[in-house]
Design a protein around this motif. Structure first.
Motif, short mmCIF file in Angstrom:
data_model
loop_
_atom_site.label_atom_id
_atom_site.label_comp_id
_atom_site.label_asym_id
_atom_site.label_seq_id
_atom_site.Cartn_x
_atom_site.Cartn_y
_atom_site.Cartn_z
N LEU A 59 0.80 -1.22 0.00
CA LEU A 59 0.00 0.00 0.00
C LEU A 59 0.84 1.27 0.00
O LEU A 59 0.53 2.23 -0.71
CB LEU A 59 -0.93 0.00 1.22
N PHE A 60 1.90 1.28 0.82
CA PHE A 60 2.64 2.52 1.06
C PHE A 60 4.11 2.48 0.67
O PHE A 60 4.75 3.53 0.60
CB PHE A 60 2.56 2.89 2.55
N GLY A 61 4.67 1.31 0.49
CA GLY A 61 6.10 1.21 0.22
C GLY A 61 6.87 0.74 1.45
O GLY A 61 6.34 0.71 2.58
N ALA A 62 8.13 0.39 1.24
CA ALA A 62 8.93 -0.26 2.28
C ALA A 62 9.21 0.64 3.48
O ALA A 62 9.25 0.17 4.62
CB ALA A 62 10.26 -0.75 1.68
N ASP A 63 9.42 1.93 3.26
CA ASP A 63 9.77 2.83 4.36
C ASP A 63 8.71 2.80 5.46
O ASP A 63 9.01 2.61 6.64
CB ASP A 63 9.92 4.27 3.86
N ILE A 64 7.47 3.01 5.06
CA ILE A 64 6.38 3.03 6.02
C ILE A 64 6.09 1.62 6.52
O ILE A 64 5.79 1.41 7.70
CB ILE A 64 5.12 3.64 5.38
N ALA A 65 6.23 0.63 5.65
CA ALA A 65 5.91 -0.76 6.01
C ALA A 65 6.81 -1.26 7.14
O ALA A 65 6.33 -1.94 8.06
CB ALA A 65 6.05 -1.67 4.79
N VAL A 66 8.10 -0.96 7.08
CA VAL A 66 9.02 -1.39 8.13
C VAL A 66 8.64 -0.75 9.46
O VAL A 66 8.62 -1.41 10.50
CB VAL A 66 10.48 -1.04 7.75
N LEU A 67 8.33 0.55 9.42
CA LEU A 67 7.95 1.25 10.65
C LEU A 67 6.67 0.67 11.25
O LEU A 67 6.58 0.45 12.46
CB LEU A 67 7.78 2.74 10.36
N LEU A 68 5.69 0.40 10.40
CA LEU A 68 4.44 -0.15 10.89
C LEU A 68 4.61 -1.57 11.44
O LEU A 68 3.95 -1.96 12.40
CB LEU A 68 3.38 -0.15 9.78
N SER A 69 5.51 -2.34 10.84
CA SER A 69 5.75 -3.70 11.34
C SER A 69 6.34 -3.66 12.74
O SER A 69 5.99 -4.48 13.60
CB SER A 69 6.68 -4.46 10.39
N ILE A 70 7.23 -2.72 12.98
CA ILE A 70 7.80 -2.56 14.32
C ILE A 70 6.73 -2.09 15.29
O ILE A 70 6.64 -2.57 16.44
CB ILE A 70 8.98 -1.57 14.28
N ALA A 71 5.90 -1.16 14.85
CA ALA A 71 4.82 -0.65 15.70
C ALA A 71 3.85 -1.76 16.09
O ALA A 71 3.37 -1.81 17.23
CB ALA A 71 4.08 0.48 14.99
N VAL A 72 3.55 -2.65 15.16
CA VAL A 72 2.64 -3.77 15.45
C VAL A 72 3.25 -4.68 16.51
O VAL A 72 2.57 -5.13 17.43
CB VAL A 72 2.33 -4.57 14.16
N GLY A 73 4.56 -4.94 16.39
CA GLY A 73 5.23 -5.76 17.40
C GLY A 73 5.16 -5.14 18.79
O GLY A 73 4.95 -5.83 19.79
N VAL A 74 5.34 -3.83 18.84
CA VAL A 74 5.26 -3.12 20.13
C VAL A 74 3.85 -3.19 20.68
O VAL A 74 3.64 -3.44 21.88
CB VAL A 74 5.69 -1.65 19.95
#
Length: 261
Positions: A59-74
């Protein structure tokens, strides 16, 4: 089998915010045994973090995707490990005796040492994961193994300390106290199996990744010695700190290995 299912859900209830059946409670005996499933919780957190990455990347590209993946883990862990990580930096940064360090770590307020440590930790985690996934176009199952491996290995590295050290606090002031009372071969075997299987599966495709175990072993030995020196053992916050260090070290090591593969 029913007993193992209850123990597993106890682990999920204690280590995550995921919904559990109503019949699961904080039974001290089950909580103590749940350490065997701690790395397996890493499979769940890592798998859901990967899912967030995969959807966001499209949906958004790798930059945002990596950040959101970390946020989901938190979010999934309720900042459980990050809180311990920050408390350890506050405690050891501001305390010079065992009693003072333990008092500071018990304080719910966040200090400067903890804030700065979290900033650097999240920065390193984001940059390492982003760069690792940008090396080449990996198939989805390899990326999934990356996510599950770094979460399960981090939890295995942390839980090892409970097998070789004693709990430091003399009272019942920590919610992590029950996991410190005892363990059997089932807890040790379960932790190692669930902690290593994702890495060994990834090693089937890229055998070099097994070298990540060396810096993680060094982290475990160094942390155990350091905590024993200052606290005569460990606390739940110490385990959280080691888990977060291990996540970053795993990602950085994968990054280094990939440059020579």
């Amino acid at each position: 089998m029913k007993e193992e299912i209850r123990i597993f859900f106890t682990a999920m209830m204690f280590y995550t915010q995921l919904p559990c059946p109503k019949w699961v409670d904080h039974n001290p005996e089950h909580l103590n045994k749940s350490t065997r499933y701690f790395p397996l919780i890493g499979w769940i957190v890592g798998g859901l973090s990967f899912l967030a990455f995969w959807i966001s990347n499209n949906l958004f590209g790798a930059d945002i995707a990596v950040l959101l993946s970390i946020a989901v883990g938190v979010y999934l862990t309720g900042s459980f490990h990050e809180d311990g990580f920050a408390d350890v930096f506050d405690g050891f940064g501001g305390g010079w005796t065992k009693a003072k360090i333990l008092d500071i770590m018990k304080d719910s307020r966040l200090g400067t040492y903890g804030v700065v440590a979290l900033i650097f930790m999240f920065g390193l985690k984001y940059l390492a994961l982003h760069k690792l996934l940008s090396f080449e176009t990996f198939p989805a199952y390899i990326i999934l193994l990356f996510f599950i491996s770094y979460h399960s290995l981090a939890r295995l590295t942390a839980i090892q300390i409970t097998f070789t050290s004693k709990y430091s606090r003399e009272d019942e002031s920590s919610k992590s106290k029950p996991i410190a009372k005892a363990y059997t071969y089932k807890e040790v075997l379960g932790a190692y199996v669930f902690g290593l299987v994702p890495l060994l599966t990834l090693a089937y495709f890229y055998w070099q990744v097994v070298f990540v175990l060396l810096p993680l072993l060094l982290l475990y030995l160094t942390s155990q010695r350091y905590f024993n020196k200052w606290l005569d053992g460990y606390t739940g916050d110490c385990l959280g700190a080691v888990e977060q260090f291990a996540e970053v070290i795993t990602l950085l090591t994968f990054l280094v290995l990939w440059k020579f593969m």
